[in-house]
Design an enzyme around this catalytic site. Structure first.
Site, short mmCIF file in Angstrom:
data_model
loop_
_atom_site.label_atom_id
_atom_site.label_comp_id
_atom_site.label_asym_id
_atom_site.label_seq_id
_atom_site.Cartn_x
_atom_site.Cartn_y
_atom_site.Cartn_z
N GLY A 100 0.81 -1.22 0.00
CA GLY A 100 0.00 0.00 0.00
C GLY A 100 0.84 1.26 0.00
O GLY A 100 0.31 2.36 -0.11
N THR A 102 2.91 4.38 -1.02
CA THR A 102 2.74 5.24 -2.21
C THR A 102 4.04 5.98 -2.52
O THR A 102 5.02 5.88 -1.80
CB THR A 102 1.60 6.25 -2.00
OG1 THR A 102 1.94 7.08 -0.88
CG2 THR A 102 0.28 5.56 -1.75
N HIS A 157 -9.57 17.61 1.87
CA HIS A 157 -8.64 16.90 2.75
C HIS A 157 -8.22 17.82 3.89
O HIS A 157 -8.38 19.05 3.81
CB HIS A 157 -7.40 16.45 2.00
CG HIS A 157 -7.63 15.20 1.17
ND1 HIS A 157 -8.14 15.26 -0.10
CD2 HIS A 157 -7.43 13.89 1.45
CE1 HIS A 157 -8.24 14.01 -0.57
NE2 HIS A 157 -7.82 13.17 0.35
N LYS A 161 -2.31 18.33 4.09
CA LYS A 161 -2.04 17.74 2.76
C LYS A 161 -1.30 18.74 1.89
O LYS A 161 -1.65 19.92 1.83
CB LYS A 161 -3.36 17.31 2.09
CG LYS A 161 -3.12 16.55 0.80
CD LYS A 161 -4.33 15.73 0.40
CE LYS A 161 -4.10 14.98 -0.90
NZ LYS A 161 -3.03 13.98 -0.81
N GLY A 167 -4.31 12.53 -5.30
CA GLY A 167 -4.09 11.42 -6.23
C GLY A 167 -5.39 10.69 -6.52
O GLY A 167 -5.62 10.25 -7.65
P1 NAD Z 1 3.97 6.18 8.83
O1 NAD Z 1 5.16 7.04 8.62
O2 NAD Z 1 3.09 6.42 10.01
O3 NAD Z 1 4.40 4.63 8.85
C1 NAD Z 1 5.44 4.07 8.08
C2 NAD Z 1 6.20 3.10 8.98
O4 NAD Z 1 7.17 2.39 8.21
C3 NAD Z 1 6.98 3.83 10.10
O5 NAD Z 1 6.68 3.26 11.36
C4 NAD Z 1 8.43 3.61 9.72
O6 NAD Z 1 9.31 3.55 10.81
C5 NAD Z 1 8.32 2.26 9.00
N1 NAD Z 1 9.49 1.94 8.18
C6 NAD Z 1 10.28 2.77 7.48
N2 NAD Z 1 11.29 2.08 6.91
C7 NAD Z 1 11.12 0.80 7.27
C8 NAD Z 1 11.83 -0.41 7.01
N3 NAD Z 1 12.93 -0.41 6.25
N4 NAD Z 1 11.39 -1.56 7.55
C9 NAD Z 1 10.29 -1.59 8.33
N5 NAD Z 1 9.57 -0.47 8.62
C10 NAD Z 1 9.99 0.69 8.10
O7 NAD Z 1 3.12 6.31 7.47
P2 NAD Z 1 1.63 5.82 7.19
O8 NAD Z 1 0.70 6.98 7.31
O9 NAD Z 1 1.36 4.57 7.93
O10 NAD Z 1 1.75 5.52 5.63
C11 NAD Z 1 2.69 4.61 5.12
C12 NAD Z 1 2.58 4.54 3.60
O11 NAD Z 1 1.30 4.03 3.23
C13 NAD Z 1 2.68 5.89 2.89
O12 NAD Z 1 3.35 5.69 1.64
C14 NAD Z 1 1.24 6.29 2.65
O13 NAD Z 1 1.06 7.18 1.57
C15 NAD Z 1 0.67 4.93 2.33
N6 NAD Z 1 -0.79 4.83 2.50
C16 NAD Z 1 -1.44 4.11 1.57
C17 NAD Z 1 -2.80 3.90 1.69
C18 NAD Z 1 -3.50 3.01 0.69
O14 NAD Z 1 -4.72 2.88 0.76
N7 NAD Z 1 -2.77 2.38 -0.21
C19 NAD Z 1 -3.49 4.44 2.78
C20 NAD Z 1 -2.78 5.17 3.74
C21 NAD Z 1 -1.41 5.35 3.58
#
Ligand code: NAD
Length: 270
Positions: A100, A102, A157, A161, A167
């Site tokens: 998921g 992005t 939003h 943002k 997107g």
């Molecule tokens: P966040 O920053 O709260 O969480 C990301 C986590 O990944 C953090 O805890 C970070 O420490 C961890 N991380 C970083 N590098 C890592 C590694 N090498 N190994 C393991 N963990 C690692 O962000 P979030 O709000 O949870 O969003 C995360 C991603 O998901 C973003 O790209 C966001 O845009 C995307 N997102 C997608 C959707 C969807 O529906 N596809 C919905 C919400 C968020």
């Protein structure tokens, strides 16, 4: 059927914690473990306590290879750089992979496609079931209505943002344009200001609102002579994305290797 063991990379993130909660309350799946980056302060903490669902006896790790080996499926909401590593592990271990994260570019797409040669890989920038249904509905409605119906896309939003239109709004625009057999870039009207003149026939207009803590609201408006059709999705919580991801992981079970989208998970026609 045996319960599916789901691993969560980035398990301390906003989405990672939410996914842990959703896995915990969903039938036919169980937490298989979680990882964070090496040196993260949460390494060694209990995954369940971190997610606010009580101790699960699973310590947060920093070895994604071990997690991919132990889990039936891994859900990834991390960073594009981490996704590259995880996609490689999905390929090597043939573990179902739900991505998921992005902000992906060509090398990430290539890594996902390479993994998909060996296992089921589901990737979507918006995993909410509602938005994915909306995308399909918008394409259908746009194809059914004549171009006399003006299409406008409105989104709101939270104040943090940084990009506009969202997107998802652009994806909705692409779906509407595809329904009419045109390219969005040829008809998109992303900003209006001053004396714009009358609306150009066939344009797809965008309007952007920002404020408060709105998780994400999108409306696609088909405005005709004497009637108006409005299709709206409102995200109230990030839980909808986590639910979509867990549903996708369960759906991938038993699927042949390949790249899948939420449209496949939902059984929507391409
Ligand atoms: P966040 O920053 O709260 O969480 C990301 C986590 O990944 C953090 O805890 C970070 O420490 C961890 N991380 C970083 N590098 C890592 C590694 N090498 N190994 C393991 N963990 C690692 O962000 P979030 O709000 O949870 O969003 C995360 C991603 O998901 C973003 O790209 C966001 O845009 C995307 N997102 C997608 C959707 C969807 O529906 N596809 C919905 C919400 C968020």
């Amino acid at each position: 059927m045996e319960s599916m063991g789901i691993g969560i990379v980035g398990c301390a993130g906003r989405m990672g914690r939410m996914v842990a909660r959703v896995v915990e309350e969903t039938d036919l799946c169980a937490l298989a473990g979680g990882t964070e980056y090496q040196g993260a302060p949460v390494i060694g903490q209990d995954l369940g306590e971190l997610a606010g669902i009580g101790a699960k006896g699973l310590a947060v790790g920093d070895d994604p290879a071990a997690l991919f080996a132990a889990a039936d499926a891994v859900i990834d909401f991390t960073t594009p750089a981490a996704l590259l590593v995880h996609a490689g592990l999905a390929k090597a271990t043939k573990t179902v992979y739900v991505a998921g994260t992005t902000g992906l570019g060509g090398e990430h797409e290539a890594a996902l496609t390479a993994a998909a040669a060996e296992t089921a890989v589901m990737q979507a920038a918006n995993m909410s079931l509602g938005v994915n249904l909306l995308l399909a509905l918008v394409a259908q409605v746009s194809a059914a209505l004549s171009p006399d119906y003006d299409i406008e896309i409105l989104e709101m939003h939270h104040r943090h943002k940084v990009d506009a239109p969202s997107g998802t709004a652009l994806a909705l625009g692409r779906a509407a344009a595809a329904g009419r057999g045109v390219e969005l870039e040829a008809v998109a009207q992303k900003v209006r200001d001053g004396v714009t003149g009358p609306r150009r026939p066939g344009d797809i207009g965008f309007a952007t609102l920002r404020g408060g803590d709105a998780a994400g609201e999108h409306s696609v408006i088909f405005a005709g002579e004497g009637e108006r059709l409005e299709l709206t999705h409102k995200a109230g919580t990030r839980e909808i994305f986590a639910r979509g991801a867990v549903r996708a992981a369960l759906w991938c079970r038993g699927q042949p290797a390949g790249r899948y989208t939420m449209r496949d998970v939902l059984g929507l026609e391409r």
